[in-house]
Design an enzyme around this catalytic site. Structure first.
Site, PDB file in Angstrom:
ATOM      1  N   ARG A  82       0.824  -1.197   0.000  1.00 49.16           N
ATOM      2  CA  ARG A  82       0.000   0.000   0.000  1.00 49.16           C
ATOM      3  C   ARG A  82       0.862   1.252   0.000  1.00 49.16           C
ATOM      4  NH1 ARG A  82      -5.267   1.731   3.509  1.00 49.16           N
ATOM      5  NH2 ARG A  82      -5.383   3.856   2.707  1.00 49.16           N
ATOM      6  N   ARG A  91      -6.444   1.050  -3.723  1.00 50.32           N
ATOM      7  CA  ARG A  91      -5.335   0.623  -2.874  1.00 50.32           C
ATOM      8  C   ARG A  91      -5.088  -0.871  -3.003  1.00 50.32           C
ATOM      9  NH1 ARG A  91      -9.743   2.208   1.322  1.00 50.32           N
ATOM     10  NH2 ARG A  91     -10.065   3.560  -0.394  1.00 50.32           N
ATOM     11  N   ASP A  94      -6.194  -2.547   2.300  1.00 52.01           N
ATOM     12  CA  ASP A  94      -6.700  -1.679   3.347  1.00 52.01           C
ATOM     13  C   ASP A  94      -7.164  -2.599   4.470  1.00 52.01           C
ATOM     14  OD1 ASP A  94      -7.554   0.809   4.503  1.00 52.01           O
ATOM     15  OD2 ASP A  94      -9.612   0.295   3.964  1.00 52.01           O
ATOM     16  N   ASP A  96      -9.117  -2.340   8.070  1.00 49.66           N
ATOM     17  CA  ASP A  96      -9.844  -1.510   9.023  1.00 49.66           C
ATOM     18  C   ASP A  96     -10.157  -2.303  10.285  1.00 49.66           C
ATOM     19  OD1 ASP A  96      -9.992   0.730   7.370  1.00 49.66           O
ATOM     20  OD2 ASP A  96     -11.935   0.182   6.540  1.00 49.66           O
TER      21      ASP A  96
END
Length: 163
Positions: A82, A91, A94, A96
């Site tokens: 990334r 991207r 990712d 989260d």
């Protein structure tokens, strides 16, 4: 040990390989991956004009504090490839943090539960697969209930690789 619920996403490069690489590093650096959803293909959210994402939700057992978990996730994202771009842009990977147990945390670096999860079908669908009865500590609703009431109409479907 605490259960951390994560969402992985990728829409650049070899998306399935990016997810696999991230999971391998998560298991090594953050804690044991104890559950994972299937992979879902989702249209982009926020900035629509970009390739579709592959998303997958995981539960890991971790001893890391929330802030240490976040910093380790950022290192893993960079290791997988990334690069910082525009907000909600394309991207390679990712990761989260959706929930950390039943903790509520609001700092400049990290908000837990994730502040937008109830608005995102691409987050709720894979999460509901592995944790439908998990209760959001601020909204007092289960993940299944949040999904049922989610107004996001973005396309999200199980990912089937074609050969």
């Amino acid at each position: 040990m605490t259960d951390a619920y994560l969402l992985l996403g990728s829409n650049e490069g070899n998306r399935t390989e990016n997810l696999q690489n991230a999971i391998r590093l998560l298991d090594f650096r953050c804690g044991k991956v104890v559950r994972s959803s299937g992979i879902y293909e989702s249209e982009a959210w926020g900035m629509k004009d970009q390739p579709a994402f592959l998303n997958q939700s995981l539960v890991i057992k971790t001893r890391l504090s929330p802030i240490n978990l976040l910093s380790t996730l950022k290192l893993i994202e960079r290791e997988v490839g990334r690069q910082e771009t525009i907000k909600w842009g394309p991207r390679v990977i990712d990761i989260d943090i959706l929930f950390i147990g039943d903790q509520i945390l609001e700092t400049p670096e990290l908000t837990v539960p994730h502040p937008l999860l109830q608005e995102r079908r691409f987050t709720l669908l894979p999460l509901a697969e592995i944790a439908p009865t998990l209760r959001h500590p601020k909204l007092d609703a289960t993940v299944a209930e949040l999904l049922q009431h989610c107004t996001d109409t973005g396309q999200v479907a199980p990912f089937r690789r074609t050969i």
